[in-house]
Scaffold this active site. Structure first.
Site, PDB file in Angstrom:
ATOM      1  N   ASP A 129     -15.086  -3.979   0.328  1.00 13.21           N
ATOM      2  CA  ASP A 129     -14.630  -3.836   1.709  1.00 13.21           C
ATOM      3  C   ASP A 129     -15.855  -3.638   2.596  1.00 13.21           C
ATOM      4  OD1 ASP A 129     -12.073  -3.935   0.643  1.00 13.21           O
ATOM      5  OD2 ASP A 129     -11.999  -1.760   0.398  1.00 13.21           O
ATOM      6  N   ASP A 187       0.863  -1.178   0.000  1.00 14.37           N
ATOM      7  CA  ASP A 187       0.000   0.000   0.000  1.00 14.37           C
ATOM      8  C   ASP A 187       0.899   1.227   0.000  1.00 14.37           C
ATOM      9  OD1 ASP A 187      -2.063  -1.779   0.200  1.00 14.37           O
ATOM     10  OD2 ASP A 187      -2.635  -1.250   2.250  1.00 14.37           O
TER      11      ASP A 187
END
Length: 249
Positions: free
Chosen positions: A133, A11
């Site tokens: 998510d 990330d």
């Protein structure tokens, strides 16, 4: 194990490797390793795939990692699924042109499923990974936060997933936001639930994986892959050992 694919995750925020705690941009751990150096390390350990996310773009739009993506794909044999800030067909094309094998579509998959279903048909189901998510509310419902997990979309998991499955979705990544970055173990009950709704979709477990036993547990309930984040980058287990376990079982 059922030949699970392992996806070491990188990330990136402000050009640096970071991990967020439960998707909270205010709870960031920053690592000294540069993104390309970390990707190279994972490739040398034997990774076949990499999960690369632009966290700034996930929040504000405008994917910025094309140069990094090109560097990774030209310097290694790893295949890359990557996203963050994908808002248009042109974004998908640009990311694929930069070397991605799959484009990860998150917020837009929740906000505009008609558009994303059209992309599945145009680019092919193998080129798109939908990232749903989730966060469980006080009523036990699975909500779908968007905009880097900072906003509730008002959409619920089950009807949206059923729609994508009917449209031919192949690759789904699902993260329980409450587990992300916590190393508390993956939410196996959530993944069992998803497998019941969409048994033909290739499901990637993400969030909370802390050791090789968690990878095995996710595989045992039908997950086809696992995204490896904080525990891997912090050395709680070695990627080479996890890959050996995958190959051996």
């Amino acid at each position: 194990m059922g030949n699970s694919t392992l996806y070491p995750a990188i990330d990136v925020r402000d050009g640096r490797v970071v991990r967020l705690h439960q998707g909270d941009y205010a709870q960031e751990t920053r690592y000294e390793t540069e993104p390309l150096a970390l990707a190279t390390r994972y490739a040398e350990a034997g990774a076949k795939w990499l999960h690369l996310i632009d966290l700034d773009a996930a929040r504000y739009g405008g994917y910025t990692l094309a140069p990094l993506l090109r560097a990774i794909t030209t310097s290694s044999w790893m295949r890359v699924q990557t996203g963050g800030g994908v808002r248009s067909e042109a974004d998908v094309e640009a990311i694929l042109d930069a070397g991605a094998d799959r484009v990860v579509v998150g917020s837009l998959a929740v906000k505009d499923p008609d558009l994303v279903i059209a992309w599945l048909k145009r680019f092919g189901a193998e080129r798109i990974t939908i990232a749903l998510d989730v966060r469980q509310n006080e009523r036990g419902e699975w909500e779908l936060p968007v905009a880097g997990w900072t906003q509730d979309s008002g959409v619920r998991l089950e009807p949206l997933l059923e729609r994508y499955a009917a449209a031919g979705l192949r690759h789904l990544l699902c993260t329980d936001v409450s587990r992300d970055g916590t190393m508390a173990g993956p939410n196996l009950d959530l993944y069992k639930h998803i497998r019941e709704i969409a048994p033909d979709v290739q499901l990637q477990a993400s969030g909370g994986i802390r050791d090789i036993a968690d990878i095995v547990a996710a595989d045992s309930i039908g997950c086809s892959g696992a995204v490896l984040g904080k525990a891997l980058i912090e050395g709680r287990f070695q990627l080479t050992d996890a890959l050996k376990q995958v190959r051996r079982c």
